[in-house]
Write an enzyme that holds these catalytic residues in place. Sequence first.
Site, mmCIF file in Angstrom:
data_model
loop_
_atom_site.group_PDB
_atom_site.id
_atom_site.type_symbol
_atom_site.label_atom_id
_atom_site.label_comp_id
_atom_site.label_asym_id
_atom_site.label_seq_id
_atom_site.Cartn_x
_atom_site.Cartn_y
_atom_site.Cartn_z
ATOM 1 N N TYR A 25 45.397 78.607 41.710
ATOM 2 C CA TYR A 25 44.972 77.961 40.466
ATOM 3 C C TYR A 25 45.655 78.510 39.214
ATOM 4 C CZ TYR A 25 41.294 76.257 43.542
ATOM 5 O OH TYR A 25 40.616 75.674 44.587
ATOM 6 N N HIS A 102 43.520 67.307 39.604
ATOM 7 C CA HIS A 102 43.359 68.533 40.388
ATOM 8 C C HIS A 102 44.478 69.484 40.029
ATOM 9 C CE1 HIS A 102 40.107 66.890 42.611
ATOM 10 N NE2 HIS A 102 40.816 65.797 42.784
HETATM 11 O O1 CA2 Z 1 42.709 71.893 42.520
HETATM 12 C C1 CA2 Z 1 41.667 71.597 41.920
HETATM 13 O O2 CA2 Z 1 41.625 71.413 40.710
HETATM 14 C C2 CA2 Z 1 40.344 71.510 42.699
HETATM 15 O O3 CA2 Z 1 39.594 70.436 42.163
HETATM 16 C C3 CA2 Z 1 39.627 72.826 42.478
HETATM 17 C C4 CA2 Z 1 38.324 72.944 43.271
HETATM 18 C C5 CA2 Z 1 38.573 72.637 44.735
HETATM 19 O O4 CA2 Z 1 37.341 72.632 45.439
HETATM 20 C C6 CA2 Z 1 39.260 71.293 44.924
HETATM 21 O O5 CA2 Z 1 39.497 71.087 46.306
HETATM 22 C C7 CA2 Z 1 40.575 71.250 44.172
HETATM 23 C C8 CA2 Z 1 37.712 74.353 43.231
HETATM 24 C C9 CA2 Z 1 37.864 75.113 41.997
HETATM 25 C C10 CA2 Z 1 37.454 76.521 42.272
HETATM 26 O O6 CA2 Z 1 38.078 77.307 41.344
HETATM 27 C C11 CA2 Z 1 38.017 78.644 41.484
HETATM 28 C C12 CA2 Z 1 38.804 79.356 40.626
HETATM 29 C C13 CA2 Z 1 38.791 80.716 40.691
HETATM 30 C C14 CA2 Z 1 37.982 81.371 41.594
HETATM 31 C C15 CA2 Z 1 37.201 80.653 42.454
HETATM 32 C C16 CA2 Z 1 37.205 79.272 42.387
#
Ligand code: CA2
Length: 148
Positions: A25, A102
């Site tokens: 991310y 996303h």
């Molecule tokens: O890629 C994306 O933006 C997602 O929507 C992010 C979601 C994930 O479940 C989707 O499949 C794709 C999750 C975001 C979680 O973000 C975190 C960031 C840092 C630490 C833990 C979780």
Amino acid sequence: MDATTVLVLNGPNLNLLGEREPEVYGHRTLADVERVCRAAAAAHGLTVECRQSNHEGTLIDWVQEGRRGIAGIVLNAGGYTHTSVALRDAVSACQVPVVEVHISDIGAREAFRHHSYLTDVCAHHVIGRGVPGYVAAIDWIASSRDAD
Ligand code: CA2
């Protein structure tokens, strides 16, 4: 909110952006995302209303609130993307364009992330382009207004 507002909705766990999994991310925080969105909207004479929730019903309430009378909705529904028929139904009731965003490339990750309940009810998608993907989504909403 009015006709110049872009509603930017982030779903579950996106409040933790920048804290973990930077290889997936990136290092930017949700506050960074919101700052970038504000600047992108301002460049088009638009304003943003940024909200984040870990709760499905809250996201549905906010989608319903934005369903008409605003410029559009940018929606990163997080994990609800892959599970929520209810959120999909709220998006399909929208009279304004909803852009699915996303940060990561969900098609290149685990199989359970490959399906999105939102894709075919959203007007546009920006997938796997990192935080700049939110800017692309706002630019798309701005250009779809210009086309009207
Ligand atoms: O890629 C994306 O933006 C997602 O929507 C992010 C979601 C994930 O479940 C989707 O499949 C794709 C999750 C975001 C979680 O973000 C975190 C960031 C840092 C630490 C833990 C979780």
